[in-house]
Design a protein around this motif. Sequence first.
Motif, short mmCIF file in Angstrom:
data_model
loop_
_atom_site.label_atom_id
_atom_site.label_comp_id
_atom_site.label_asym_id
_atom_site.label_seq_id
_atom_site.Cartn_x
_atom_site.Cartn_y
_atom_site.Cartn_z
N GLU A 166 14.36 3.51 -3.50
CA GLU A 166 14.03 2.57 -2.44
C GLU A 166 13.07 3.17 -1.41
OE1 GLU A 166 17.91 1.84 -0.95
OE2 GLU A 166 18.46 0.43 -2.54
N MET A 167 12.81 4.47 -1.50
CA MET A 167 11.94 5.13 -0.53
C MET A 167 10.47 4.92 -0.88
SD MET A 167 13.89 8.78 -0.01
CE MET A 167 15.65 8.87 0.30
N SER A 168 9.61 5.13 0.11
CA SER A 168 8.17 5.01 -0.08
C SER A 168 7.45 6.10 0.69
CB SER A 168 7.66 3.64 0.40
OG SER A 168 8.21 2.59 -0.35
N ILE A 169 6.26 6.43 0.23
CA ILE A 169 5.37 7.33 0.97
C ILE A 169 4.24 6.51 1.56
CG2 ILE A 169 3.68 9.21 0.72
CD1 ILE A 169 5.60 10.43 -1.36
N ASP A 170 3.98 6.75 2.84
CA ASP A 170 2.94 6.04 3.58
C ASP A 170 1.76 7.00 3.77
OD1 ASP A 170 1.38 4.55 5.32
OD2 ASP A 170 3.06 3.92 6.57
N VAL A 171 0.56 6.58 3.33
CA VAL A 171 -0.65 7.37 3.56
C VAL A 171 -1.57 6.71 4.58
CG1 VAL A 171 -0.60 8.46 1.29
CG2 VAL A 171 -1.81 6.29 1.58
N GLY A 172 -1.08 5.65 5.20
CA GLY A 172 -1.86 4.94 6.20
C GLY A 172 -2.51 3.66 5.72
N ALA A 173 -2.36 3.36 4.44
CA ALA A 173 -2.95 2.14 3.87
C ALA A 173 -2.10 0.92 4.24
CB ALA A 173 -3.05 2.27 2.36
N SER A 174 -2.72 -0.25 4.14
CA SER A 174 -2.02 -1.50 4.45
C SER A 174 -1.91 -2.43 3.26
CB SER A 174 -2.73 -2.24 5.59
OG SER A 174 -2.70 -1.46 6.77
N THR A 175 -2.66 -2.13 2.19
CA THR A 175 -2.59 -2.96 0.99
C THR A 175 -2.61 -2.08 -0.26
OG1 THR A 175 -5.00 -3.18 0.71
CG2 THR A 175 -3.90 -4.81 2.14
N ARG A 176 -2.13 -2.63 -1.34
CA ARG A 176 -2.18 -1.94 -2.63
C ARG A 176 -3.62 -1.61 -3.01
NH1 ARG A 176 0.09 -1.31 -7.82
NH2 ARG A 176 -1.31 -1.95 -9.49
N GLN A 177 -4.51 -2.57 -2.81
CA GLN A 177 -5.91 -2.38 -3.16
C GLN A 177 -6.52 -1.20 -2.39
OE1 GLN A 177 -8.43 -5.78 -2.37
NE2 GLN A 177 -10.15 -4.93 -3.52
N GLU A 178 -6.16 -1.06 -1.11
CA GLU A 178 -6.68 0.04 -0.31
C GLU A 178 -6.21 1.39 -0.85
OE1 GLU A 178 -6.82 1.47 4.39
OE2 GLU A 178 -5.54 -0.19 3.79
N THR A 179 -4.94 1.48 -1.20
CA THR A 179 -4.42 2.74 -1.75
C THR A 179 -5.12 3.09 -3.05
OG1 THR A 179 -2.27 2.38 -0.72
CG2 THR A 179 -2.34 3.92 -2.57
N LEU A 180 -5.30 2.09 -3.91
CA LEU A 180 -5.92 2.33 -5.21
C LEU A 180 -7.40 2.65 -5.10
CD1 LEU A 180 -4.27 -0.57 -7.25
CD2 LEU A 180 -3.70 1.85 -7.40
N GLU A 181 -8.14 1.90 -4.27
CA GLU A 181 -9.60 1.98 -4.27
C GLU A 181 -10.17 2.90 -3.20
OE1 GLU A 181 -11.15 -1.99 -4.16
OE2 GLU A 181 -10.08 -2.60 -5.98
N VAL A 182 -9.50 3.00 -2.06
CA VAL A 182 -10.01 3.85 -0.98
C VAL A 182 -9.38 5.25 -1.06
CG1 VAL A 182 -10.23 4.14 1.52
CG2 VAL A 182 -10.45 1.86 0.50
N GLY A 194 0.79 -1.22 0.00
CA GLY A 194 0.00 0.00 0.00
C GLY A 194 0.82 1.27 0.00
N GLN A 195 2.13 1.15 0.21
CA GLN A 195 2.96 2.34 0.17
C GLN A 195 3.26 2.75 -1.27
OE1 GLN A 195 6.34 2.00 2.80
NE2 GLN A 195 5.02 2.12 4.61
N ILE A 196 3.66 3.99 -1.44
CA ILE A 196 3.75 4.58 -2.76
C ILE A 196 5.21 4.73 -3.19
CG2 ILE A 196 3.30 6.72 -4.06
CD1 ILE A 196 0.84 6.94 -1.99
N LYS A 197 5.54 4.15 -4.30
CA LYS A 197 6.85 4.37 -4.92
C LYS A 197 6.75 5.66 -5.72
CE LYS A 197 10.10 2.29 -8.25
NZ LYS A 197 11.31 2.79 -7.58
N PHE A 198 7.74 6.55 -5.56
CA PHE A 198 7.66 7.87 -6.18
C PHE A 198 8.97 8.23 -6.86
CE2 PHE A 198 9.21 8.45 -1.88
CZ PHE A 198 10.25 9.36 -2.03
#
Length: 360
Positions: free
Chosen positions: A137-153, A82-86
């Motif tokens: 190698e860094m990531s941004i965390d928005v509080g999600a726990s899964t890829r699906q949550e980041t994409l859909e919620v 669920g974290q974001i590669k940027f």
Amino acid sequence: MEKQREIDMLKEFSNANAISGFEHEFVKLFADKINPYANVESDGMLNLYAYRNENTGNKPVVQLDAHSDAVGFMTQAVRPNGQIKFVPVGGWVKYNIPGTKVKIKNKEGEFIPGVVATKPPHFMSESEKNSVPEISEMSIDVGASTRQETLEVYKIDTGCPIFVDVECMFNEKTGIFFGKDFDDRFGAAVMVTVLEELQGVDSKMDIVAALSSQEEVGLRGAYVTARKIKPDVSIVLESCPADDTFTPDWLSQTGLNRGPMLRDMDTTFIPNPKFQQYVCDLADKKGIPYTRSVRTGGGQDGAAIYYENGAPTIVIGIPVRYEHSPYCFATYHDYRAAVELTKAILTDLDIEKLKSFKSF
């Protein structure tokens, strides 16, 4: 412009969200501020052109320039957790990024808060404690726990822009601003203030204030604005990196409360020397503080404007500490000195002086 209104404008400009390619919010804000003093147009690249109300159409044209974009990031992909590669947008160094608070504009136009994730020291190896990971190698965390949550919620996916999230503050006692994106919101503010304060003042030049897009990724907008405006002379209002916290006094060329910087050289640009000296002499005559600098790095819109048609060009820089990081300092004193110097040039410059810049 009264001081409190200038301070409020600078804070608004800093707080606006605008990275390269996504300058919409700041361009609209800038247009609203400068519209009373100019006829405003824009193009599909989000470059903005403000033609001074008093222009006649039969005088030499001076192009003022500042850029609307700031450094930031863009979503490349969403990881399985669920974290974001940027990827970075503009010139970042990796050690300025971990722990940065950000906001991501999702697919529905909502801003989602996040942070560039860091591993707690409890779980770090000794080598990890003494190193900084690569940006890839860094990531941004928005509080999600899964890829699906980041994409859909959270509605975040590839292409979503990411902005540094820092609120601008002003210290009345010291005259110091603290915030983000001072590069180049202070230069843009100078253009607004100059056009307001020159209302009804005679100038032997027609003035066009151009707010150029995508400077941080290759000076792209300035090539377009210079091609459209075809200036006879140009003044670039830039926010420039201060070196007063890490350079010895004898070598420091840009510092807080020392006035604007007149740039003699960077990796992309050498100004017209006669125009440069004219401005220095004028500043001395008017008692306006300034510094001069020869840089071994960096670049700015002056290069693109100068290259486009050879119009004599200079750069007036407002010093900013910790430029291209999430947190910056700049001073009201230096901003006002840049305003006064720009006004002095625009009211003193005439056709004969302009011709002298082009003589052998």
